[in-house]
Scaffold this motif. Structure first.
Motif, short mmCIF file in Angstrom:
data_model
loop_
_atom_site.label_atom_id
_atom_site.label_comp_id
_atom_site.label_asym_id
_atom_site.label_seq_id
_atom_site.Cartn_x
_atom_site.Cartn_y
_atom_site.Cartn_z
N ARG A 142 0.84 -1.21 0.00
CA ARG A 142 0.00 0.00 0.00
C ARG A 142 0.87 1.26 0.00
O ARG A 142 0.60 2.23 -0.72
CB ARG A 142 -0.91 -0.03 1.23
N ARG A 146 0.51 4.04 -2.77
CA ARG A 146 -0.10 5.30 -2.36
C ARG A 146 0.90 6.45 -2.32
O ARG A 146 0.60 7.57 -2.72
CB ARG A 146 -0.73 5.08 -0.98
N GLU A 236 -8.52 -0.37 -0.72
CA GLU A 236 -7.88 0.93 -0.95
C GLU A 236 -6.96 0.87 -2.16
O GLU A 236 -6.93 1.78 -3.00
CB GLU A 236 -7.09 1.34 0.30
#
Length: 272
Positions: A142, A146, A236
């Motif tokens: 992540r 991100r 996400e």
């Protein structure tokens, strides 16, 4: 930018946008076989002849002309994001690579140090807490996607929609996108839509899993690796993949898609 990750048969019968961890070794070998009547001796990713690839400079103008004119049947293949990220962990993080070393040199030591990930080793039979380590790896994946730190995201765990979009953004059009989970049906659709120099009997084609046997075996059902936080992280990272390719975000244990892919929606949303 061109068409990174795009392969084309030398006969130009078909064009394929590679998505890592989505049956790409088998698809590449089928393409190679359909031109030559034999499989590439080795990992198809290492082939530098017998198949046009964007990574080969001489292939680039041929691929560009073909794709922009949509002269050949173009396709790609997708996979459930839960299964794909888990496969990436076992193959790329825990597994020993084809060259006998760990993937990307200092990558594994980095995530062991910064995220507390354990990967085991062949000497102890890859004994380690797979679930705890995978969940820590998810945090790392992540962070790379991100915030692009502590490194750029790797192709094996960056979103499928990102790979697939480059083909559309640069002037390509897909004729089909099929599911790894329905591989035979999807690949047969491709083969039935093209004429190849060598006929392909799909039922007789072996599966080429180049990562198999080089690392630990998955010790638990897939749903055991994902608690509430892990599911949140996966959504996400891969929200667009779940939405466009119709996979079940609520149940990691259900690898099958919930519906059919809407190609018009994919072209519209990934072509923006």
């Amino acid at each position: 930018m061109g068409f990174p990750g795009t392969w084309m048969t030398e006969s130009e019968s078909m064009v394929y946008r590679v998505v890592p961890k989505c049956a790409c070794s088998t698809i590449g070998q089928i393409m190679y076989y359909s031109d030559h009547g034999s499989f590439f001796d080795g990992d198809i990713h290492d082939a530098s002849n017998g198949l046009h690839k964007w990574a080969l400079e001489d292939s680039q103008p041929l691929i560009t002309d073909n794709v922009r004119a949509h002269r050949s049947y173009a396709f790609t293949c997708v996979r459930n994001p839960y299964g794909r990220i888990l496969s990436s962990f076992f193959d790329k993080i825990c597994g020993i690579q084809r060259n006998g070393k760990r993937y990307r040199g200092n990558l594994v030591p980095l995530i062991m140090q910064k995220y507390g990930v354990e990967v085991g080793d062949p000497e102890n039979g890859f004994e380690f807490d797979q679930i705890a380590s995978f969940r820590r790896f998810l945090l790392f994946a992540r962070d790379t996607i991100r915030w692009r730190r502590p490194m750029e995201p790797d192709i094996h765990w960056s979103a499928m929609s990102g790979h697939i979009s480059t083909f559309i953004l640069n002037g390509g059009t897909y004729d089909t996108i099929f599911f790894t989970e329905h591989f035979n049906d999807g690949m047969q659709t491709v083969l039935s839509s093209v004429e190849t120099p060598v006929p392909v009997e799909l039922a007789e084609i072996p599966r080429f899993n180049e990562s198999e046997g080089h690392g630990p075996k998955r010790a638990h059902p897939i749903e055991d690796y994902f608690d509430d936080l892990s599911m949140h992280l996966v959504y996400e990272i891969y929200k667009r993949d779940f939405q466009l390719f119709k996979y079940d975000v609520e149940n990691p244990g259900n690898k099958m898609p919930l519906g059919e892919i809407d190609l018009d929606e994919v072209h519209a949303k990934l072509g923006e």
